[in-house]
Design a protein around this motif. Structure first.
Motif, mmCIF file in Angstrom:
data_model
loop_
_atom_site.group_PDB
_atom_site.id
_atom_site.type_symbol
_atom_site.label_atom_id
_atom_site.label_comp_id
_atom_site.label_asym_id
_atom_site.label_seq_id
_atom_site.Cartn_x
_atom_site.Cartn_y
_atom_site.Cartn_z
ATOM 1 N N PHE A 193 28.779 62.217 -11.285
ATOM 2 C CA PHE A 193 27.558 61.727 -11.923
ATOM 3 C C PHE A 193 26.717 60.871 -10.960
ATOM 4 O O PHE A 193 25.545 61.101 -10.736
ATOM 5 N N TRP A 194 27.394 59.908 -10.300
ATOM 6 C CA TRP A 194 26.626 58.984 -9.446
ATOM 7 C C TRP A 194 26.066 59.670 -8.214
ATOM 8 O O TRP A 194 25.012 59.346 -7.709
ATOM 9 N N LEU A 195 26.794 60.716 -7.751
ATOM 10 C CA LEU A 195 26.321 61.431 -6.571
ATOM 11 C C LEU A 195 25.018 62.154 -6.896
ATOM 12 O O LEU A 195 24.056 62.104 -6.140
ATOM 13 N N ASP A 196 25.009 62.793 -8.061
ATOM 14 C CA ASP A 196 23.802 63.504 -8.465
ATOM 15 C C ASP A 196 22.643 62.545 -8.649
ATOM 16 O O ASP A 196 21.505 62.855 -8.363
ATOM 17 N N LYS A 197 22.981 61.367 -9.101
ATOM 18 C CA LYS A 197 21.934 60.395 -9.390
ATOM 19 C C LYS A 197 21.258 59.912 -8.106
ATOM 20 O O LYS A 197 20.051 59.714 -8.062
ATOM 21 N N PHE A 198 22.076 59.740 -7.046
ATOM 22 C CA PHE A 198 21.506 59.194 -5.811
ATOM 23 C C PHE A 198 21.019 60.256 -4.834
ATOM 24 O O PHE A 198 20.437 59.950 -3.818
ATOM 25 N N LYS A 199 21.321 61.529 -5.182
ATOM 26 C CA LYS A 199 20.976 62.621 -4.278
ATOM 27 C C LYS A 199 19.536 62.548 -3.754
ATOM 28 O O LYS A 199 19.314 62.544 -2.540
ATOM 29 N N PRO A 200 18.545 62.511 -4.636
ATOM 30 C CA PRO A 200 17.156 62.529 -4.129
ATOM 31 C C PRO A 200 16.873 61.355 -3.210
ATOM 32 O O PRO A 200 16.225 61.521 -2.167
ATOM 33 N N PHE A 201 17.408 60.193 -3.561
ATOM 34 C CA PHE A 201 17.162 59.009 -2.749
ATOM 35 C C PHE A 201 17.722 59.188 -1.340
ATOM 36 O O PHE A 201 17.053 58.950 -0.340
ATOM 37 N N PHE A 202 18.970 59.658 -1.270
ATOM 38 C CA PHE A 202 19.602 59.904 0.038
ATOM 39 C C PHE A 202 18.792 60.915 0.835
ATOM 40 O O PHE A 202 18.571 60.759 2.029
ATOM 41 N N ARG A 203 18.382 61.969 0.158
ATOM 42 C CA ARG A 203 17.664 63.040 0.865
ATOM 43 C C ARG A 203 16.351 62.538 1.450
ATOM 44 O O ARG A 203 16.007 62.852 2.590
ATOM 45 N N TRP A 204 15.623 61.775 0.673
ATOM 46 C CA TRP A 204 14.339 61.288 1.181
ATOM 47 C C TRP A 204 14.522 60.271 2.308
ATOM 48 O O TRP A 204 13.703 60.163 3.208
ATOM 49 N N LEU A 205 15.643 59.561 2.222
ATOM 50 C CA LEU A 205 15.948 58.628 3.302
ATOM 51 C C LEU A 205 16.203 59.396 4.613
ATOM 52 O O LEU A 205 15.729 59.016 5.689
ATOM 53 N N MET A 206 16.940 60.526 4.477
ATOM 54 C CA MET A 206 17.191 61.361 5.657
ATOM 55 C C MET A 206 15.879 61.904 6.209
ATOM 56 O O MET A 206 15.664 61.962 7.414
ATOM 57 N N PHE A 207 15.010 62.285 5.279
ATOM 58 C CA PHE A 207 13.702 62.794 5.686
ATOM 59 C C PHE A 207 12.967 61.734 6.507
ATOM 60 O O PHE A 207 12.395 62.024 7.569
ATOM 61 N N ALA A 208 13.060 60.504 6.001
ATOM 62 C CA ALA A 208 12.379 59.402 6.697
ATOM 63 C C ALA A 208 12.937 59.223 8.104
ATOM 64 O O ALA A 208 12.190 59.029 9.070
ATOM 65 N N PHE A 209 14.260 59.320 8.233
ATOM 66 C CA PHE A 209 14.874 59.178 9.566
ATOM 67 C C PHE A 209 14.478 60.309 10.501
ATOM 68 O O PHE A 209 14.387 60.128 11.715
ATOM 69 N N SER A 210 14.282 61.495 9.922
ATOM 70 C CA SER A 210 14.006 62.641 10.795
ATOM 71 C C SER A 210 12.575 62.607 11.340
ATOM 72 O O SER A 210 12.281 63.242 12.341
ATOM 73 N N LEU A 211 11.693 61.864 10.657
ATOM 74 C CA LEU A 211 10.293 61.831 11.120
ATOM 75 C C LEU A 211 10.142 61.367 12.574
ATOM 76 O O LEU A 211 9.536 62.068 13.376
ATOM 77 N N PRO A 212 10.692 60.180 12.943
ATOM 78 C CA PRO A 212 10.535 59.787 14.357
ATOM 79 C C PRO A 212 11.212 60.753 15.319
ATOM 80 O O PRO A 212 10.767 60.909 16.458
ATOM 81 N N VAL A 213 12.279 61.409 14.853
ATOM 82 C CA VAL A 213 12.963 62.351 15.735
ATOM 83 C C VAL A 213 12.042 63.517 16.062
ATOM 84 O O VAL A 213 11.875 63.897 17.213
ATOM 85 N N VAL A 214 11.427 64.084 15.016
ATOM 86 C CA VAL A 214 10.582 65.258 15.233
ATOM 87 C C VAL A 214 9.312 64.876 15.992
ATOM 88 O O VAL A 214 8.922 65.544 16.941
ATOM 89 N N PHE A 215 8.687 63.777 15.566
ATOM 90 C CA PHE A 215 7.369 63.483 16.136
ATOM 91 C C PHE A 215 7.412 62.643 17.409
ATOM 92 O O PHE A 215 6.469 62.635 18.164
ATOM 93 N N TYR A 216 8.519 61.954 17.645
ATOM 94 C CA TYR A 216 8.605 61.200 18.896
ATOM 95 C C TYR A 216 9.607 61.824 19.872
ATOM 96 O O TYR A 216 9.233 62.267 20.962
ATOM 97 N N SER A 217 10.884 61.903 19.438
ATOM 98 C CA SER A 217 11.909 62.381 20.373
ATOM 99 C C SER A 217 11.657 63.808 20.832
ATOM 100 O O SER A 217 11.913 64.158 21.975
ATOM 101 N N ALA A 218 11.166 64.653 19.899
ATOM 102 C CA ALA A 218 11.012 66.064 20.249
ATOM 103 C C ALA A 218 9.654 66.362 20.868
ATOM 104 O O ALA A 218 9.386 67.498 21.242
ATOM 105 N N SER A 219 8.814 65.338 20.986
ATOM 106 C CA SER A 219 7.438 65.610 21.417
ATOM 107 C C SER A 219 7.390 66.326 22.765
ATOM 108 O O SER A 219 6.567 67.218 22.969
ATOM 109 N N GLY A 220 8.312 65.946 23.676
ATOM 110 C CA GLY A 220 8.329 66.564 25.004
ATOM 111 C C GLY A 220 8.530 68.064 24.937
ATOM 112 O O GLY A 220 7.911 68.829 25.690
ATOM 113 N N TYR A 221 9.372 68.514 23.988
ATOM 114 C CA TYR A 221 9.655 69.943 23.882
ATOM 115 C C TYR A 221 8.451 70.699 23.356
ATOM 116 O O TYR A 221 8.147 71.797 23.804
#
Lengths: 803, 75
Positions: A193-221
C-alpha cells in the motif's frame, strides 16, 4: 672520491673543506652557509645531498629594474603586498619544498610561500618595496633555486583551468547514486500500500535528478553529435546522444502516463560511466608542457644601449618586444640573442645547436650576421638589431599555417570508424523491429522502438578506447615516454615512416668523443697542454680539458688567448699553440684540413704535432633502433648540420636509411609535408627549436630530452633520452594497445546483442536495463585494464632485459 | 508514513550540502596539487622538534624565531 655535502656531485678538481664537510665548489659552500646561518640546517636532514649548485651570473636579473616587466610578472599587487609565481625547474625533493616554504626565514619581506611540487612552481607573497622582486629572485638564485623567466611570462594568460569535466562527472555521479536509491523499491515490483502511495513522488524526484544530468552532464555529447552530423560524420557521440535523448523522453512519458518507472537509473549510470572514461583518458604531466614555442626559450628582456642627451652611452633594460630595428643590444655570456642582428663589437662564439642543429659553436667576426636563438658563449658582445623579434629568421617559422591549425579531430579514431557501421545497423534493427510490432501488436511498437535505442546505446564501445588508451598512456609514463593525450597512441600504431633529427637526437648533448691524430706528445708537452687548456674558457678547451690527465698543473709563464683563433702559452723553455689550423700551423707544413669536422690543432715549440678531432657521440643503440624500426618502416635522418658526419652515419646505420643534411627549419617542415602528401604517416623525433615545425606537421612528433625540466618545443610526446633505444618497443606496444581496443569492441557488441534480443521481443524491463548497462561497462573496463596491464608488464620485462 | 517526506528531505539536504562543498573545493583548486600537502604535513612535526632543541641549546637567542614559527603553524 668525495661527494659534495650540498649537491652530492663528485668533488672533482679541488675539495673545499668547511665546517667538517666537503663541498665541490664555492657556490655550494655559500648556500650551505646561508642556510646554516638562518638555522635552516634541517634542509640537509630531510634528504641526503638535496642541494643544487647555484649558477650565478652577475647582472642576469637586471631586467627586473624595469617596472613594466615587474608588473607583468606579478600576479597581484596592491602597493603593500605583492604575489608572484615562479617556475623553478630545480625543485626535485622534499628538502626543496621545505626550504622554499621557509623563505620567510631568509628574507624578512617574504610573508608566505607555497610550493606546488608536481608543477615545480612556488607562489610567494611578499611586502612590496623598491627592488623587492629583484631581491627575491636573486635570493632564490643564490640558494640554487633560480626561477625560469622567459618571454612567455610577458603574455599574461588566463590561468583558468577547465574543470567542467569534473563538475559534469560529479553531477552525473551524484544523480546516479540518488536515482538508484529512489528506484530500488520498484525493482522488486512489490505492490504494498505505502509503496503505491509514494510511487509518483519517487518518480518525479528521479525526474528532477535526471534533469541536470541530461542538460548539463550530457551537453558535450549533444554538441559533439550535432557537430558530427553537420559535417556528415557519424561519430560515436551520435548514437550516445540518441540513446540519452530517447532514454529521457521515454522515461518521462512512462511516468506521465503511469506506464512504469522509466529508465532514469540507467540514464544517469550511462553518463556517469561515459564521463568516467573521459576523465580516465586524461593524464596530465603538470610539470611538462607540450605547447611551448620559442617564447618559452627566449629571454623576457635585453640590455639596450642608447645615448642620453649628454652624449654618454647608457644601459637600459628593455622588453624584447619593444626592441626595434637599429637598436644596440648588449649580450652577455650565456645569454640568448633574441633577434636577428649584426655583430658590432666583441668576439662572438655562438652555439646554434638548439636552433639550427649545428653541433659546434661558431665564431663570428664583427660585421657578421647573427640569427635569433643562438647562445653567446664567450664574453660580452654588442650587436645592432636587424629585425624585431617577431620577424626574425627563426620566429617566422611560427607564422607557418601548421601552428595555427587545430589538429584535433582531423583524424578518424578507431571508435569513430566502428560507430559509423554501428549506428547504421542499430537504426536498421530498430525500424525493422518497430515495423514487425506494428503488424503484430501496435501497442508495443513504441516501446520496442525506444527499448532498442536505449539498450543498444554504445556505452561499452565508447568506454573501450578511453580505458585502454588511458592505461597505455600511464604505462608509457612509467617508462618515461610522456604523451600529450591518449589519441596519440592510436596515431602511433599507424605510423609507417620515422624521421630522426641528428644533433641532440641521435647524438648526445653532453659528451664528445675526442680522438687524437698526429705525432704523440711528450710528457712535458702533455702537461703544458693541460695547463694551457685549464686557463681557457672556450667550450672546446673545456671539453678537451675534461678528458685529459690532470697531473702537475703548472702555473704558466705566458698565456695569451686570441678569441676565435687559439691560445699560445709558454712554460720554462717550452711553448705551445693550441687552436685552429691557420693559427697553429707552420706555413711550410701542408696538411689537408679535415673538412667539416671540429678539430683542435696543437704545435709545440713551433713544430706541428697533430690535432684532436671532436666527434659527436651517438646514443647507445642507434644502429639497433634503426635496424628494428627499419623492418617494417622507412627510416630517414634529417639534419640541420653539414655533411661532415655523413660517412660515419652511413657506416653505422643499416643500408637503405636516407640521409639529408643542411636542412633549415622550414625545409624540415616541408620535407615532412611532402612525405605526408605521398600518403605516409610520419613520426618525427627531434629535440630543438629547429625541429618545431616538423614536429608540428608530422602525424606524431616526439621530443628527446636529456632533462625533462628544460625547455622542449611543442610536440605530442616527450621521451627521456635514456630510453632512446626503446623506441621500437614503444611503437609495438601502441599496436598491441589498439588490438586490445578491437577485442573490447567485440566484447561490448556481444552485450549489445543480448540487450537487443530483450528489446526486440518487447521484454526490456527497467531492472534489466539497469543491470545490463553497468555490467557491460564494467566488464569492458575490467577486460581492457587487465589486458593492457599484462602486456604492459611484458613491455617492462623486455625493456629491463635489454638494459 | 508521511514522515518519509521529512526523511527524504533531510537526506537530500545532507547529500546536497556535501555535493556543493565538493564543487566548491574543486573550484577553489584544492585538488590541483595532491602531492605537496602530503609532504608538507610531515614537516610541521619535525619543525616543532627542531624548535624544542633550539630552545634547549640557545634559548635566549633563538626564542623570537621560534615564536614566529609557532604563530604560523601552516608554514
Amino acid at each position: 672520491m668525495v661527494n659534495c655535502f650540498h649537491c652530492g656531485d663528485e668533488c672533482r678538481d679541488d675539495v673545499i673543506t668547511h665546517d667538517e664537510k666537503s663541498f665541490c665548489c664555492h657556490g655550494c659552500k655559500t648556500v650551505y652557509d646561508i642556510l646554516h646561518d638562518s638555522d635552516l640546517g634541517y634542509y640537509y636532514d630531510i634528504e641526503k645531498n638535496p642541494g643544487i649548485s647555484p649558477n650565478e651570473i652577475a647582472g642576469k636579473f637586471d631586467f627586473l629594474d624595469n617596472q613594466t616587466i615587474v608588473e607583468k610578472l606579478l600576479e597581484f599587487n596592491d602597493g603593500k603586498m605583492q604575489i608572484v609565481s615562479f617556475v623553478i625547474p630545480s625543485i626535485h625533493c622534499s628538502s626543496c619544498i621545505w626550504i622554499l616554504e621557509n623563505l620567510n626565514k631568509l628574507s624578512p619581506s617574504v610573508t608566505s610561500s607555497q610550493v606546488n611540487f608536481p608543477e615545480k612552481t612556488v607562489r610567494i607573497s611578499f611586502s612590496s618595496g623598491e627592488d623587492a622582486l629583484k631581491n627575491l629572485v636573486i635570493l632564490l638564485s643564490r640558494i640554487g633555486y633560480e626561477p625560469y623567466i622567459s618571454l612567455d611570462d610577458s603574455d599574461k594568460k588566463d590561468k583558468n583551468v577547465d574543470r567542467s569535466l569534473i563538475f559534469k562527472l560529479t553531477v552525473a555521479g551524484f544523480a546516479f547514486g540518488n536515482i538508484m536509491f529512489l528506484s530500488l523499491p520498484e525493482y522488486f515490483e512489490g505492490s504494498e500500500f505505502w509503496l503505491d502511495k509514494f510511487k509518483p513522488f519517487f518518480r518525479w524526484l528521479m525526474f528532477a535528478f535526471s534533469l541536470p544530468v541530461v542538460f548539463y552532464s550530457a551537453s558535450g555529447y549533444f554538441i559533439s553529435a550535432y557537430k558530427g552530423l553537420r559535417s556528415k560524420i557519424l561519430n560515436i557521440d551520435v548514437p550516445i546522444a540518441l540513446g540519452v535523448a530517447v532514454l529521457f523522453i521515454r522515461s518521462t512519458i512512462d511516468i506521465v502516463m503511469d506506464w512504469g518507472t522509466g529508465f532514469f537509473d540507467s540514464l544517469a549510470g550511462l553518463l556517469f560511466f561515459l564521463l568516467l572514461g573521459k576523465f580516465f583518458q586524461q593524464k596530465t604531466y603538470s610539470y611538462l608542457s607540450f605547447e611551448r614555442d620559442y617564447k618559452s626559450y627566449f629571454p623576457i628582456a635585453v640590455t639596450r644601449l642608447f645615448k642620453n642627451p649628454e652624449g654618454n652611452t647608457v644601459e637600459e633594460q628593455a622588453e624584447v618586444y619593444k626592441v626595434e630595428k637599429g637598436d644596440r643590444l648588449l649580450i652577455r655570456n650565456n645569454e640568448i640573442i633574441p633577434v636577428d642582428a649584426i655583430l658590432i663589437k666583441g668576439n662572438a662564439l655562438i652555439d646554434y645547436s638548439f636552433v639550427t642543429g649545428e653541433a659546434e659553436p661558431i665564431s663570428k667576426q664583427s660585421g657578421d650576421k647573427l640569427f635569433a636563438g643562438g647562445k653567446q658563449q664567450a664574453g660580452i658582445i654588442e650587436v645592432e638589431v636587424l629585425k624585431p623579434v617577431s620577424q626574425s629568421y627563426l620566429t617566422q617559422l611560427w607564422s607557418n599555417d601548421v601552428f595555427s591549425k587545430d589538429r584535433t579531430g582531423v583524424f578518424e579514431s578507431l571508435t569513430d570508424s566502428i560507430s559509423k557501421r554501428f549506428t547504421v545497423t542499430l537504426l536498421t534493427i530498430a525500424f525493422i523491429a518497430t515495423i514487425f510490432w506494428m503488424v503484430v501488436d501496435p501497442s508495443k511498437a513504441f516501446n520496442v522502438f525506444t527499448a532498442v535505442l536505449i539498450v543498444a546505446c554504445p556505452c561499452a564501445i565508447a568506454l573501450a578506447a578511453p580505458f585502454t588508451l588511458g592505461n597505455v598512456l600511464r604505462i608509457f609514463g612509467r617508462e618515461k615516454l610522456y604523451l600529450k593525450e591518449a589519441s596519440v597512441i592510436e596515431q602511433m600504431a599507424k605510423l609507417d615512416t620515422v624521421v630522426f633529427d641528428k644533433t641532440g637526437t641521435l647524438t648526445t648533448n653532453q659528451k664528445n668523443l675526442i680522438t687524437y691524430e698526429g705525432v704523440a706528445l711528450t710528457e712535458e708537452e702533455q702537461k703544458l697542454l693541460t695547463s694551457t687548456l685549464r686557463a681557457s674558457s672556450h667550450p672546446l678547451s673545456r671539453s678537451l680539458y675534461s678528458i685529459l690527465d690532470k697531473n702537475d698543473i703548472q702555473t704558466l709563464d705566458e698565456f695569451e688567448e686570441e678569441v676565435g683563433k687559439g691560445i699560445s702559452a709558454s712554460y720554462n723553455d717550452n711553448s705551445i699553440k693550441v687552436g685552429s689550423y691557420e693559427f697553429v700551423g707552420d706555413s711550410s707544413d701542408s696538411i689537408d684540413e679535415i673538412k667539416n669536422k671540429t678539430t683542435v690543432h696543437i704545435s709545440a715549440n713551433k713544430v706541428y704535432k697533430g690535432c684532436y678531432v671532436f666527434n659527436s657521440e651517438y646514443r647507445t643503440g642507434v644502429a639497433d633502433v634503426f635496424e628494428q624500426i627499419g623492418k617494417d618502416k622507412e627510416v630517414i635522418v634529417l639534419s640541420g648540420d653539414n655533411e661532415g658526419e655523413r660517412e660515419r652515419l652511413e657506416a653505422m646505420l643499416p643500408q637503405g636509411v636516407k640521409l639529408y643534411f643542411n636542412q633549415k627549419p622550414n625545409d624540415k617542415l616541408n620535407f615532412i609535408k611532402s612525405l605526408q602528401q605521398e600518403g605516409k604517416r610520419v613520426l618525427m623525433i627531434g629535440d630543438g627549436l629547429n625541429d618545431a615545425g616538423a614536429l608540428k606537421q608530422s602525424d606524431v612528433g616526439f621530443v628527446i630530452s636529456e632533462n625533462t625540466n628544460v625547455f622542449s618545443p611543442a610536440c605530442d610526446g616527450i621521451l627521456d633520452a635514456s630510453k632512446f633505444d626503446k623506441i621500437p618497443d614503444y611503437l609495438n606496444f601502441s599496436k598491441k594497445g589498439v588490438q586490445v581496443i578491437k577485442w573490447a569492441f567485440v566484447l561490448s557488441l556481444f552485450y549489445n546483442l543480448i540487450g537487443i534480443s530483450f528489446a526486440v521481443t518487447g521484454h526490456l524491463l527497467p531492472v534489466v536495463a539497469a543491470i545490463l548497462m553497468p555490467l557491460s561497462s564494467i566488464s569492458v573496463v575490467v577486460f581492457t585494464t587487465v589486458t593492457t596491464q599484462s602486456i604492459g608488464k611484458k613491455l617492462r620485462m623486455s625493456i629491463n632485459k635489454k638494459s | 508514513m508521511t514522515i518519509i517526506y521529512m526523511l527524504l528531505a533531510l537526506s537530500l539536504l545532507v547529500a546536497i550540502i556535501f555535493f556543493v562543498l565538493f564543487i566548491f573545493s574543486v573550484r577553489k583548486g584544492q585538488y590541483d596539487d595532491t602531492y605537496t600537502p602530503s609532504v608538507r604535513m610531515l614537516f610541521d612535526d619535525e619543525l616543532v622538534k627542531e624548535n624544542a632543541e633550539l630552545t634547549g641549546d640557545n634559548a635566549g637567542k633563538k626564542l623570537n624565531k621560534t615564536k614566529v614559527n609557532l604563530t604560523n603553524p601552516d608554514k
